[in-house]
Scaffold this motif. Structure first.
Motif: not given
Length: 311
Positions: A159-166, A170-175
């Motif tokens: 129900t959420h957009s692909d932008d929210q998934m991206e 990005e947050d995982v990559s940051k970690v």
């Protein structure tokens, strides 16, 4: 009890660097992490059982008690949590001695991530925090040389957009790329994506995937390839009834959407669903058992430093 604590303080000196809880969110912490025993002095191997579970809610204390009762029936060291549905952000030591960290989601009635750390490993915690309401991380000291970074994820639903998934990726990559560098990385959680079977040329997946890949699943595979990660669910052969991690409320549809991922696949001995674990969620607990051989790791590092540069 006070005298025993004094002894423990002398045995485990303070870990240099950050405290267990950085100045973040609610600001409630439990002091500074204490150093781990030097495991190399007692054993060449370190074995851990890491699990991820979407329990749907831990809002009430009764929910926590029920979770701990179920955990007494299985082997575990670190449990990553999705949909904790608690307000704010905090870290607390439970009466059992286990360490509980949580951060609320985008709304108090849904979402949120967290960790439960077995009391036997509390002194190994170097850092525990989050970068968003969907991504939390825990750094464990294995020895004075080797650390493990565990990232817990609760991905947006369809129900959420692909932008929210991206944004979540990005947050995982940051970690993975900006937190204090660790020797091992494990990412786990509810990804709300169906990866399915391996396509030709996809080394990030094993031979034992199930189901049909959807668009979100392809986004996840693209993320694996970008970050050099491996989907460990797909590297271990299991019966079909031991693969699915989520079922629809009417029990008609069953999918594999909870995953354990790593950048060093050889450390895992097994990844499997635990059937007997049940707190009423439509998800099942997924556990990965890993074994790190420090002697082998040192040999790998030595070979990499001695290997001549290619011309």
């Amino acid at each position: 009890m006070f005298r025993l604590w004094d002894i423990l303080r002398k045995r485990w000196p303070l870990v240099p660097g950050s405290g267990t809880i950085p100045g973040h969110g609610s600001g409630h912490g439990n002091g500074t992490a204490r150093g781990a025993n030097n495991l190399r002095a007692t054993d060449r191997y370190h074995q851990l059982d890491l699990a991820t579970y979407n329990g749907r809610t831990l809002r009430l204390e009764d929910h926590l008690v029920e979770l701990e009762v179920e955990l007494e029936k299985i082997r575990w060291h670190v449990l990553g949590l999705c949909e904790v549905r608690r307000q704010g952000e905090d870290t607390m030591t439970l009466p059992s001695g286990h360490l509980f960290y949580f951060r609320e989601g985008d709304h108090t009635s849904r979402g949120g991530v967290g960790f439960l750390v077995n009391k036997s490993l509390v002194d190994n915690v170097v850092e525990i925090s989050s970068v968003s309401e969907r991504v939390a991380y825990l750094v464990l000291r294995l020895t004075d040389r080797y650390s493990l970074n565990i990232v817990q994820v609760y991905a947006p639903t369809s129900t959420h957009s692909d932008d929210q998934m991206e944004t979540m990726y990005e947050d995982v990559s940051k970690v993975l790329n900006t937190t204090p560098k660790t020797h091992f990385n494990v990412v786990m959680g509810d990804f709300n994506s169906k990866v399915g079977v391996r396509a030709s040329g996809e080394s990030c997946l094993g031979q034992h995937g199930v189901g049909i890949r959807n668009r979100r699943g392809q986004m996840l595979v693209n993320f694996f390839e970008k970050e050099g990660l491996f989907l460990m669910n797909s590297f271990f052969k299991k019966m079909p009834q031991r693969k699915w991690t989520w079922r629809s409320p009417d029990s008609v549809v069953r999918n594999e959407i909870d995953f354990i991922i790593t950048d060093r696949k050889y450390i895992f001995r097994d990844v499997s669903v635990i059937n007997r674990f049940n707190t009423g969620s439509v998800h099942r607990l997924l556990r990965g058992s890993l074994s790190v051989c420090f002697k082998l790791e040192r040999a790998h590092m030595l070979r990499s430093t001695l290997r001549p540069n290619s011309q």
